[in-house]
Design an enzyme around this catalytic site. Structure first.
Site, PDB file in Angstrom:
ATOM      1  N   CYS A 147      -1.062   0.719   7.242  1.00 20.55           N
ATOM      2  CA  CYS A 147      -2.501   0.498   7.408  1.00 20.55           C
ATOM      3  C   CYS A 147      -2.958  -0.753   6.655  1.00 20.55           C
ATOM      4  O   CYS A 147      -3.114  -1.813   7.242  1.00 20.55           O
ATOM      5  CB  CYS A 147      -3.309   1.711   6.925  1.00 20.55           C
ATOM      6  N   ARG A 148      -3.147  -0.612   5.356  1.00 16.93           N
ATOM      7  CA  ARG A 148      -3.761  -1.691   4.576  1.00 16.93           C
ATOM      8  C   ARG A 148      -2.851  -2.903   4.393  1.00 16.93           C
ATOM      9  O   ARG A 148      -3.292  -4.038   4.593  1.00 16.93           O
ATOM     10  CB  ARG A 148      -4.206  -1.157   3.211  1.00 16.93           C
ATOM     11  N   SER A 149      -1.612  -2.700   3.979  1.00 11.98           N
ATOM     12  CA  SER A 149      -0.759  -3.867   3.711  1.00 11.98           C
ATOM     13  C   SER A 149      -0.407  -4.656   4.975  1.00 11.98           C
ATOM     14  O   SER A 149      -0.365  -5.885   4.909  1.00 11.98           O
ATOM     15  CB  SER A 149       0.484  -3.496   2.897  1.00 11.98           C
ATOM     16  N   ASP A 163      -7.725   3.686   1.519  1.00 17.16           N
ATOM     17  CA  ASP A 163      -6.801   4.000   2.606  1.00 17.16           C
ATOM     18  C   ASP A 163      -7.581   4.631   3.761  1.00 17.16           C
ATOM     19  O   ASP A 163      -8.138   5.715   3.613  1.00 17.16           O
ATOM     20  CB  ASP A 163      -5.730   4.967   2.101  1.00 17.16           C
ATOM     21  N   ASN A 190       2.593   1.332   4.084  1.00 19.50           N
ATOM     22  CA  ASN A 190       2.868   0.084   4.798  1.00 19.50           C
ATOM     23  C   ASN A 190       2.618   0.200   6.298  1.00 19.50           C
ATOM     24  O   ASN A 190       3.296  -0.405   7.106  1.00 19.50           O
ATOM     25  CB  ASN A 190       4.300  -0.392   4.511  1.00 19.50           C
ATOM     26  N   CYS A 242       0.862  -1.180   0.000  1.00 19.75           N
ATOM     27  CA  CYS A 242       0.000   0.000   0.000  1.00 19.75           C
ATOM     28  C   CYS A 242       0.899   1.231   0.000  1.00 19.75           C
ATOM     29  O   CYS A 242       2.114   1.111  -0.171  1.00 19.75           O
ATOM     30  CB  CYS A 242      -0.983  -0.012   1.175  1.00 19.75           C
TER      31      CYS A 242
END
Length: 155
Positions: A17-19, A127, A15, A12
């Site tokens: 939050c999402r990933s 995000d 690196n 993301c």
């Protein structure tokens, strides 16, 4: 599924939050399925802005609410990742565009949009960084859970 080890990288923007959520979810799923030894799992960022930072506290909170955790530190994707990993998953079209721009022409990795595997058709994992609270992080978790499960079922 094959008995060889495959390597997967979730990417993301930062690196944090999402990933890391996708990383923890995938790790949890393969452990539950008894195939953790068949996977090397990592996550990274297209931007180096948060290098060395832990996952966002709201991402950690959502993962912990589902009995998961991700203790890794943010890192930026490196050129060699494109030939190390079998699969590199971006969370949105901006991630995919950045990844394809950086990837060598003949790279080993398949660059894919994680949400393309979501059986509910929710393709873009937004995000949640700038949102208040954990609602966006929970939505991200749910999308990652559905998408990672469906990806594994398609192998």
């Amino acid at each position: 599924m094959k008995n060889m080890v495959q390597e997967i990288l979730f990417v993301c923007l930062g690196n944090i939050c999402r990933s890391p959520i996708a990383h923890a979810v995938f790790q949890h799923i393969v452990k539950e399925k008894g195939i953790a030894d068949q996977w090397v799992i990592d996550s990274a960022a297209v931007s180096g802005r948060h290098n060395g930072s832990p996952p966002n506290s709201r991402a950690r909170q959502v993962l912990e609410s589902h009995n998961m955790q991700c203790k890794r530190r943010a890192r930026q994707i490196k050129d060699e990742d494109f030939n190390r990993f079998d699969y590199i998953f971006g969370m949105d079209e901006h991630n995919i565009s950045s990844l394809k721009d950086q990837a060598p022409r003949d790279c080993k990795a398949k660059i894919l949009l994680l949400g393309d595997f979501d059986p509910e058709g929710d393709r873009i994992i937004q995000d949640p960084y700038f949102e208040n609270g954990t609602e966006g992080f929970e939505k991200c978790y749910q999308q990652c859970m559905r998408s990672c499960t469906a990806f594994l079922e398609q192998l």
